[in-house]
Write a protein that holds these residues in place. Structure first.
Motif, PDB file in Angstrom:
ATOM      1  N   TYR A  35       6.872  -0.156   5.963  1.00  0.00           N
ATOM      2  CA  TYR A  35       7.712  -0.342   4.775  1.00  0.00           C
ATOM      3  C   TYR A  35       8.880  -1.281   5.071  1.00  0.00           C
ATOM      4  N   ARG A  36       9.457  -1.159   6.249  1.00  0.00           N
ATOM      5  CA  ARG A  36      10.579  -2.034   6.584  1.00  0.00           C
ATOM      6  C   ARG A  36      10.142  -3.488   6.707  1.00  0.00           C
ATOM      7  N   ARG A  37       8.956  -3.710   7.231  1.00  0.00           N
ATOM      8  CA  ARG A  37       8.510  -5.090   7.441  1.00  0.00           C
ATOM      9  C   ARG A  37       7.984  -5.719   6.160  1.00  0.00           C
ATOM     10  N   LEU A  38       7.205  -4.977   5.380  1.00  0.00           N
ATOM     11  CA  LEU A  38       6.603  -5.544   4.168  1.00  0.00           C
ATOM     12  C   LEU A  38       7.469  -5.364   2.931  1.00  0.00           C
ATOM     13  N   VAL A  43       4.179  -3.443   0.214  1.00  0.00           N
ATOM     14  CA  VAL A  43       3.212  -2.368   0.406  1.00  0.00           C
ATOM     15  C   VAL A  43       2.437  -2.122  -0.881  1.00  0.00           C
ATOM     16  N   ARG A  44       3.120  -2.199  -2.008  1.00  0.00           N
ATOM     17  CA  ARG A  44       2.470  -1.897  -3.293  1.00  0.00           C
ATOM     18  C   ARG A  44       1.468  -2.964  -3.733  1.00  0.00           C
ATOM     19  N   THR A  45       1.452  -4.100  -3.075  1.00  0.00           N
ATOM     20  CA  THR A  45       0.397  -5.075  -3.376  1.00  0.00           C
ATOM     21  C   THR A  45      -0.963  -4.592  -2.877  1.00  0.00           C
ATOM     22  N   HIS A  46      -0.967  -3.511  -2.104  1.00  0.00           N
ATOM     23  CA  HIS A  46      -2.213  -2.930  -1.592  1.00  0.00           C
ATOM     24  C   HIS A  46      -2.499  -1.593  -2.270  1.00  0.00           C
ATOM     25  N   ALA A 194      -2.537   8.343  -0.526  1.00  0.00           N
ATOM     26  CA  ALA A 194      -3.028   8.904  -1.788  1.00  0.00           C
ATOM     27  C   ALA A 194      -1.878   9.415  -2.645  1.00  0.00           C
ATOM     28  N   PHE A 195      -0.897  10.075  -2.030  1.00  0.00           N
ATOM     29  CA  PHE A 195       0.258  10.551  -2.779  1.00  0.00           C
ATOM     30  C   PHE A 195       1.063   9.385  -3.345  1.00  0.00           C
ATOM     31  N   ALA A 196       1.218   8.327  -2.542  1.00  0.00           N
ATOM     32  CA  ALA A 196       2.047   7.197  -2.967  1.00  0.00           C
ATOM     33  C   ALA A 196       1.411   6.402  -4.104  1.00  0.00           C
ATOM     34  N   PHE A 197       0.072   6.307  -4.107  1.00  0.00           N
ATOM     35  CA  PHE A 197      -0.608   5.456  -5.086  1.00  0.00           C
ATOM     36  C   PHE A 197      -1.506   6.233  -6.045  1.00  0.00           C
ATOM     37  N   ASP A 198      -1.363   7.551  -6.026  1.00  0.00           N
ATOM     38  CA  ASP A 198      -2.105   8.408  -6.954  1.00  0.00           C
ATOM     39  C   ASP A 198      -3.608   8.161  -6.846  1.00  0.00           C
ATOM     40  N   GLU A 199      -4.113   8.231  -5.617  1.00  0.00           N
ATOM     41  CA  GLU A 199      -5.533   8.061  -5.337  1.00  0.00           C
ATOM     42  C   GLU A 199      -6.167   9.404  -4.979  1.00  0.00           C
TER      43      GLU A 199
END
Length: 308
Positions: A35-38, A43-46, A194-199
């Motif tokens: 998260y710090r680097r991207l 990160v959300r582009t993935h 999965a939690f972050a992107f609702d997968e």
């Protein structure tokens, strides 16, 4: 996958598989570092995972053309459109290796066994291509072991590592596993994603053992969302937190933390504060101890309900 400095991760087959969460601290550090680097936006582009159809590779496909096609799919998924992966096969100890040169061409070698285990070619190429991504980002951990854990974690969190977990198979007489993470640690990272992107990745698994490992990793990831001072914490955890908070107020010179607790109290002239890891990106958040409040992680932007 190799630990010789050329990139990759330990690939396995036949030996005993380590289970549990022995690398969890490094895994959590890897998620924070990503998260710090991207950045959160990067990160959300993935947000969409690589699909099984993207890397499908049957025994009827031409070996080299099929491997190149799968490699292109992984490269595109990881947003490396100007990287070209040249895939070959040879007899080797490890599962795969990649030469981390300046690019744009990168030479990946896969173990000869992938000639007949084509369902796992996508998993091996996902790990090796993530090495290229991390090389370009300048993101690495010291030491081969931690750097390989970083690679497995990033591969999984960016939506391609579920293939590595699905390559895990184990029965009474044999086993196969790709990567340095344990199956349960792969499940943990996959659940965090999965939690972050609702997968819901559970329908994707072809390996029953991989699905079981995912559920165990998911249970561990759920624990992160139920630790004090998060409002979702259970009664016993809340009670222990209240005791520690009272002790911190009464004896600010000691500021104790309960055994195994992830939170810590800090006090100065401005009053008492509590720090705890964000359940999404694991960066530590500090908030004043003042009862019910909402905290926003500055790194991943997750908004958290807290009872401090």
């Amino acid at each position: 996958m190799t630990g010789s400095g050329r990139g990759g991760g330990r690939g396995g087959g036949g030996g005993p598989v380590v289970h549990g969460f022995p690398h969890l601290d490094t895994v959590r550090s890897a998620i924070t570092a990503l998260y710090r680097r991207l950045s959160c936006d990067g990160v959300r582009t993935h947000a969409t995972s690589l699909t099984a159809a993207d890397v499908a590779f049957s025994d009827h496909d031409d070996l080299h053309l099929g491997a190149q096609r799968v490699a292109r799919a992984v490269v595109q998924h990881l947003n490396l459109p100007d990287a070209r992966m040249i895939v070959g096969f040879r007899t080797m100890e490890h599962a795969a290796a990649v030469e981390l040169a300046a690019g744009p061409e990168y030479f990946v070698e896969l173990n000869d066994r992938f000639r007949t285990h084509r369902a796992d070619v996508g998993a091996a190429l996902a790990h090796e291509t993530t090495h290229v991504l991390l090389h370009r980002l300048g993101l690495e951990f010291p030491g081969t072991r931690d750097n390989e854990i970083l690679t497995d974690t990033v591969t999984t969190y960016l939506g391609a590592g579920w293939l590595l977990l699905d390559a895990f198979r184990e029965d009474a007489v044999s086993s196969q596993k790709l990567g340095y993470l344990t199956p349960e640690e792969f499940g943990y990272v996959l659940a965090k994603r999965a939690f972050a992107f609702d997968e819901d990745p559970s329908p994707w698994f072809t390996s029953p053992q991989a699905y079981t490992a995912y559920t165990q990793g998911r249970a561990r990831a759920l624990r992160d969302t139920r630790q004090p001072p998060l409002a979702a914490a259970g009664w016993s955890a809340r009670r222990r937190y209240a005791l520690d908070r009272r002790h911190a107020r009464d004896r600010p010179d000691t500021l104790p933390t309960g055994p195994g607790a992830s939170y810590a109290f800090e006090g100065d002239s401005r009053g008492l504060r509590v720090s705890f890891p964000c359940p999404t990106c694991l960066q530590r958040i500090r908030v004043p101890v003042r009862g019910r409040t909402r905290a926003r992680c500055g790194l991943c932007r997750t908004v958290l309900d807290c009872e401090t």
